[in-house]
Design a protein around this motif. Structure first.
Motif, PDB file in Angstrom:
ATOM      1  N   LEU A  56       0.828  -1.197   0.000  1.00 54.90           N
ATOM      2  CA  LEU A  56       0.000   0.000   0.000  1.00 54.90           C
ATOM      3  C   LEU A  56       0.867   1.254   0.000  1.00 54.90           C
ATOM      4  O   LEU A  56       0.573   2.225  -0.712  1.00 54.90           O
ATOM      5  N   LYS A  57       1.915   1.245   0.791  1.00 51.97           N
ATOM      6  CA  LYS A  57       2.813   2.401   0.854  1.00 51.97           C
ATOM      7  C   LYS A  57       3.459   2.676  -0.501  1.00 51.97           C
ATOM      8  O   LYS A  57       3.521   3.813  -0.961  1.00 51.97           O
ATOM      9  N   GLU A  58       3.921   1.621  -1.150  1.00 47.14           N
ATOM     10  CA  GLU A  58       4.633   1.777  -2.417  1.00 47.14           C
ATOM     11  C   GLU A  58       3.710   2.170  -3.564  1.00 47.14           C
ATOM     12  O   GLU A  58       4.134   2.860  -4.491  1.00 47.14           O
ATOM     13  N   ASN A  59       2.453   1.755  -3.505  1.00 50.83           N
ATOM     14  CA  ASN A  59       1.592   1.905  -4.677  1.00 50.83           C
ATOM     15  C   ASN A  59       0.350   2.770  -4.473  1.00 50.83           C
ATOM     16  O   ASN A  59      -0.256   3.176  -5.458  1.00 50.83           O
ATOM     17  N   CYS A  60      -0.008   3.047  -3.226  1.00 50.59           N
ATOM     18  CA  CYS A  60      -1.304   3.699  -2.972  1.00 50.59           C
ATOM     19  C   CYS A  60      -1.215   5.003  -2.186  1.00 50.59           C
ATOM     20  O   CYS A  60      -2.048   5.894  -2.373  1.00 50.59           O
ATOM     21  N   PHE A  61      -0.275   5.106  -1.267  1.00 50.63           N
ATOM     22  CA  PHE A  61      -0.249   6.248  -0.355  1.00 50.63           C
ATOM     23  C   PHE A  61      -0.077   7.586  -1.072  1.00 50.63           C
ATOM     24  O   PHE A  61      -0.518   8.624  -0.560  1.00 50.63           O
ATOM     25  N   ALA A  62       0.566   7.590  -2.236  1.00 57.21           N
ATOM     26  CA  ALA A  62       0.805   8.855  -2.943  1.00 57.21           C
ATOM     27  C   ALA A  62      -0.509   9.568  -3.260  1.00 57.21           C
ATOM     28  O   ALA A  62      -0.574  10.799  -3.273  1.00 57.21           O
ATOM     29  N   CYS A  63      -1.559   8.799  -3.511  1.00 55.95           N
ATOM     30  CA  CYS A  63      -2.873   9.388  -3.822  1.00 55.95           C
ATOM     31  C   CYS A  63      -3.873   9.252  -2.680  1.00 55.95           C
ATOM     32  O   CYS A  63      -4.860   9.995  -2.627  1.00 55.95           O
ATOM     33  N   LYS A  72     -11.780  10.338  -1.539  1.00 58.38           N
ATOM     34  CA  LYS A  72     -12.035  10.468  -0.098  1.00 58.38           C
ATOM     35  C   LYS A  72     -11.510   9.258   0.696  1.00 58.38           C
ATOM     36  O   LYS A  72     -11.969   9.013   1.816  1.00 58.38           O
ATOM     37  N   LEU A  73     -10.556   8.549   0.106  1.00 55.80           N
ATOM     38  CA  LEU A  73     -10.015   7.352   0.762  1.00 55.80           C
ATOM     39  C   LEU A  73      -8.615   7.609   1.299  1.00 55.80           C
ATOM     40  O   LEU A  73      -7.709   7.987   0.555  1.00 55.80           O
ATOM     41  N   ASP A  74      -8.458   7.408   2.593  1.00 60.29           N
ATOM     42  CA  ASP A  74      -7.159   7.498   3.261  1.00 60.29           C
ATOM     43  C   ASP A  74      -6.755   6.086   3.667  1.00 60.29           C
ATOM     44  O   ASP A  74      -7.446   5.424   4.437  1.00 60.29           O
TER      45      ASP A  74
END
Length: 508
Positions: A56-63, A72-74
């Protein structure tokens, strides 16, 4: 199957006992082997923090962090991930195919996450990890707080790699400094600081200090002789740490002292800050009582060192720049701070009122370095526009002059400790010395074969050290520009490897 063993038992009870024992042992061995085989075939349950959160950190956290929250997703806490965004909980425990999270990462269409315009999707084996975790119930690891910051949790668990015994490729030099006695140079390497004695006929690697930070971006000696280092892992974490270079239980390998600056508390004395991206610059006030650092998070932090680094107090955090802060410099009075940023400005801050009192915008491009005259009246800045600019650091902030000469971006500017001179370094592979009062070029130091990223002046003002992209370090005399020493600061690097470095992402 056991007829012969049974016959023996009838003939001899002792034989029966012995044979039964052997049979039981044999059956136990077969049973244990079958269990071992079963264990080898059954994968261990997936861990959210160890297996899923890194993906998730590598692929998702940027957005999908707490600031951007696309859709609206954290996703930066387990709790906020399970709350969902525009849609409800994106996970249906036990059912990957019914989980939006799994559907998005495994999709080959326009709904794929990460989006196609951001690069390749997740490899099948990583998608399978997420699917297996959901299938097993999408559980949070025992002992973890659902509200806990996942970036911090991942940092706690991360262990830095050991620096290579011999570098296969040159290490990019992003920071260096002279020791207070003017006899050695400290250079930032890959998860290490290296100390080189350049006063001998052959430059000698004296010590290697293992560090958590992948790169060092700035170094300053404090008044008590300890070394403050700013650095980090780009896009992952950043820190400012204080080291005692003369402490620790050193292991001698090939005549070089190897010191652990990660785990040895006698070496790494204090962590002043820990942030989510690299810390890029440092400055200490003339009286040694304040330390300032600028970082990729756009913030400038100022510490009060009056009670010593152990009890250093974060005095204020300045948030006004709109982008990375590349350089900081204290005015001689210690009451004002000059800063340079990727937001195309240099600024002057009043530390007492905690306000920006002047903005210099004339570069119209990234500003990489800033310095200030010994009386505090003039500021000097360099940047992506290839220019050295002089401006009023007090009052109106108007530009005084522009000094051309460099043909590519200029990364650093440093003021000489006693003489009216400035020193700059550039992507044009040169170091230049300038007259601080007139802005005229005094001397050009040539010989580097790659971008020169960083410079340092010796405490006595007699020498300049410069470091480049391809690991070259050169030491020059200020008086006449003569080359004193040249070496590659990549321990164990062969000449063959040095001639053909890769081109990692990040170099322009």
């Amino acid at each position: 199957m056991y007829r012969s063993e049974f016959s023996s038992c009838v003939k001899s009870p002792q034989a029966c006992s012995a044979n039964a024992l052997l049979l039981n042992i044999g059956l136990c061995v077969v049973f244990l082997l079958s269990l071992s085989h079963a264990d080898a075939q059954t994968p261990a349950p997936k861990s959210f923090i160890n297996d899923v959160a890194p993906l998730l950190k590598e692929n998702c956290f940027a957005c999908h962090d707490s600031k951007k929250r696309k859709g609206k997703l954290d996703m930066t806490t387990y709790e906020s991930l399970r709350k969902g965004g525009d849609k409800d909980d994106p996970i249906t425990p036990g059912k990957p195919e019914e989980s939006l999270m799994y559907q998005f990462v495994s999709s080959t269409g326009s709904s794929r996450m990460p989006p196609k315009d951001s690069g390749d999707g997740l490899p099948k084996e990583k998608i399978a990890v997420i699917g297996q975790w959901i299938k097993e119930g999408a559980k949070l690891d025992a002992g973890l707080d659902p509200k806990g910051d996942l970036l911090r949790e991942l940092r706690i668990r991360w262990q830095p790699p050991t620096p290579p015994a011999r570098y296969q490729y040159p290490v990019t030099i992003t920071a260096l400094t002279f020791t207070p006695d003017n006899k050695k140079i400290i250079v930032g390497g890959f998860h290490e600081l290296t100390i080189w004695d350049f006063t001998q006929s052959q430059v000698k690697l004296e010590k290697r200090i293992y560090t958590r930070a992948e790169r060092a971006y700035a170094m300053v000696f404090l008044s008590d002789g300890m070394l403050a280092v700013a650095g980090g892992r780009p896009g992952q974490e950043g820190d400012v740490r204080v080291y005692n270079l003369n402490a620790g239980n050193a292991k001698i390998e090939n005549g070089v002292a190897m010191v652990d600056g990660v785990h040895d508390a006698a070496v790494m004395l204090k962590e002043l800050t820990e942030v989510d991206d690299s810390v890029l610059c440092l400055a200490v006030s003339a009286d040694g009582k304040k330390l300032a650092a600028g970082a990729c998070d756009r913030l400038v932090r100022v510490w009060d060192l009056s009670p010593g680094y152990v009890n250093a107090k974060l005095e204020q955090t300045i948030e006004n720049h709109a982008d990375w802060v590349f350089s900081v410099a204290f005015a001689p009075d210690g009451k004002h701070l000059l800063t340079a940023s990727r937001d195309k400005t240099a600024k002057v801050w009043d530390l007492a009122t905690k306000e920006s009192v002047m903005t210099f915008p004339e570069h119209q491009n990234t500003v990489y370095g800033v310095a200030v005259k010994s009386d505090g009246k003039l500021g000097y800045s360099v940047g992506e526009d290839n220019q050295l600019r002089t401006w009023n650091a007090q009052g109106d902030g108007k530009q005084v002059r522009v000094s051309g000469g460099h043909t590519k971006p200029v990364f650093k500017v440093a003021r000489h400790p006693t003489q009216p001179l400035l020193v700059t370094c550039s992507a044009d592979q040169t170091v230049r010395i300038w007259n601080l009062d007139s802005g005229a070029a005094v001397r050009t130091l040539s010989g580097h074969t790659d971008w020169v990223y960083t410079i340092a002046l010796s405490p006595d003002g007699n020498l300049i050290a410069s470091g480049s992209w391809n690991g070259e370090v050169k030491v020059w005399k200020v008086a006449d520009g003569a080359l004193v020493k040249a070496f590659n600061a990549s321990p164990g690097l062969t000449q063959v490897a040095a001639s053909a470095p890769p081109n990692p992402a990040g170099k322009k």
